[in-house]
Enzyme design. Structure first.
Site, short mmCIF file in Angstrom:
data_model
loop_
_atom_site.label_atom_id
_atom_site.label_comp_id
_atom_site.label_asym_id
_atom_site.label_seq_id
_atom_site.Cartn_x
_atom_site.Cartn_y
_atom_site.Cartn_z
CE LYS A 4 -3.83 2.18 2.57
NZ LYS A 4 -4.70 2.06 3.75
CB SER A 13 -7.76 3.89 3.00
OG SER A 13 -6.96 3.35 4.03
CB SER A 71 -8.10 1.23 5.94
OG SER A 71 -8.65 2.51 6.10
#
Length: 468
Positions: free
Chosen positions: A81, A158, A182
């Site tokens: 990420k 996210s 997330s």
């Protein structure tokens, strides 16, 4: 193009490397070709570096040919990420305010360093909303990330790039972050496994502005892969004052020979007292609970007696977001996600007393859950109350609130308490995945994984990546 690498789990790839059936070089090349072909429709990757990835795979292949692999993730492809520092690659956090050339990018986050030490092959970096601030994945820098099951729907966020990549078979593993859901939100929406470990189980550096609630964790297609990845990522790092010592039992050991759940006590809350589920989600969650009972667990419906703690979460979350945006200086208002700026306007008037009050509520909830787990090993809830909604929106159409927390009632409470929580696929509704969430006592990540592994084996839900 062969799709062998897209279909295999991390543990299956490791077995194939040891037997000589596959090599890290061919798998890395196959996945990079698949990303070129598939990713334009979902937009999960924001950075690829083919030469570096192939070089890492070649080094891994040489270790296997010498009979000296570094461990169970040697040669296994992993995406990162784009909130986590990765040496040699810029970490732009979905923002136009961070220039790719403004620093040397010479530091690895602890999770990334552990992956390198384990010989994993870094596939690239995957998308995040700006600074990871919301529960879907779109940003001024990278645009909208879409759901591989239906590209008209959101991947969630996210860690939406991580979930979309894993779900689409573009690498079996990804490392995400979870400050309010997330990891678990996009895992549920994309039909994969996502674990938020106990706070501090996976160290974090540099400290997140959302540090009181921010976790780093695995995103995978199987619980077995989740356990392997957690073992690699776990352990102390001197740069994280809150990092925990290594657990007494590895995650892989915890899920070995799981045949039933006899003797486990499970509490089932359909809504935590303040959520509302779509009928299909409720049916799939009830079915998941029935599987747990068939495995020998004792299940009891429970009422935690909670009011929605979202006000306390907002105090902590948006105070952190405000710190981030203020540090950007002049010009931020023209380049930062305008919805983030609007959210900060709604949540800017918090006081020090509010923060202390929010912290007090966190402690009270933690105490309540500590007592709860004296009676129950696991709490079960839906992971999300709905399936994925339209891509490009921060909240579903018709939402009564503009805040992303309005549609994620089952995730952020357990960031406040710091407990381990895993999302595992529970079925489909109208062709879109749903997930079930298993929450454990702090430091009892092994119990969470054990329940998830037993459930997964009994439920047999196939992911999109299995059919890639």
């Amino acid at each position: 193009m062969s799709d062998t690498a897209r279909r295999l789990s991390a543990t299956e790839l490791a077995d194939a490397y040891r037997s000589g059936e596959l090599t890290p070089e061919t798998v890395a090349a196959e996945l990079l070709d698949a990303i070129d072909e598939v990713d334009p429709s979902i937009n999960a990757f924001c950075l690829l570096d083919r030469d570096t990835t192939i070089a890492q795979a070649r080094e891994s292949g040489e270790r296997f040919r010498a009979g000296a692999p570094l461990g169970p993730l040697d040669g296994v492809p992993v995406s990162i990420k784009d909130l986590l520092l990765t040496k040699g690659w810029p970490t732009l956090r979905g923002s136009l305010m961070i220039r790719p050339d403004q620093m040397e990018w010479d530091t690895d986050a602890p999770a990334v360093a552990r992956l390198r030490e384990a010989g994993a092959v870094l596939l690239g970096k995957v998308t995040t909303p700006e600074f990871g601030w919301k529960g879907v994945t779109d940003s001024p820098r990278t645009g909208v990330t879409r759901n591989p099951w239906n590209t008209e729907r959101t991947s969630g966020g996210s860690s939406g790039g991580s979930a979309a990549a894993v779900a689409a078979g573009l690498g079996p593993l990804s490392v995400g972050t979870d400050g309010g859901g997330s990891i678990r939100i996009p895992a549920a929406y994309c039909g994969i496994v996502g674990l938020k470990p106990t706070l501090g189980r996976v160290p974090m550096y540099p400290p997140s502005p959302f540090a009181p609630v921010a976790h780093v964790g695995p995103m995978t297609r199987t619980v077995a892969d989740c356990a392997v990845l957690l073992d690699v990522l776990s352990g102390p790092d001197p740069r994280d004052w809150s990092a925990l010592p290594p657990p007494a039992q590895t995650a892989v050991e915890a899920i070995a020979d799981v045949h039933d759940l006899s003797g486990l006590r499970i509490g089932y809350s359909t809504d935590l007292g303040f959520g509302t589920n779509d009928a299909g989600v409720q049916a799939n969650t009830d079915r998941a609970v029935s599987v747990l009972e068939q495995l020998g667990a004792t299940v009891e419906k429970v009422d935690l007696g909670w009011d929605d703690p979202v006000w306390a979460y907002h105090v902590i979350w948006f105070a952190g977001a405000d710190v981030v945006v203020r540090a950007l200086g002049d010009g931020a208002e023209d380049k930062v996600d305008p919805l983030l700026l609007e959210a900060l306007e709604r949540h800017r008037d918090f006081t020090a007393s509010d923060f202390v009050g929010a912290t007090a509520l966190r402690m009270e909830m933690g105490t309540q859950m500590g007592l709860f787990h004296r009676e129950f090993d696991i709490l079960v809830t839906p992971a999300m109350p709905t399936v994925a909604f339209e891509a490009g929106r921060t909240v579903p159409e018709g939402s009564a609130s503009p805040d992303w927390t309005s549609w994620t009632p089952y995730t952020y409470p357990f960031n406040l308490t710091g407990q381990p929580a895993i999302t595992v696929p529970s079925g489909l509704v109208d062709g879109l995945p749903t997930g079930v969430q298993f929450v454990g006592a702090r430091h009892r990540d092994a119990v969470v994984l054990r329940v998830a592994a037993a459930y997964e084996a009994a439920a047999g839900f196939a992911t999109l990546g299995d059919r890639a």
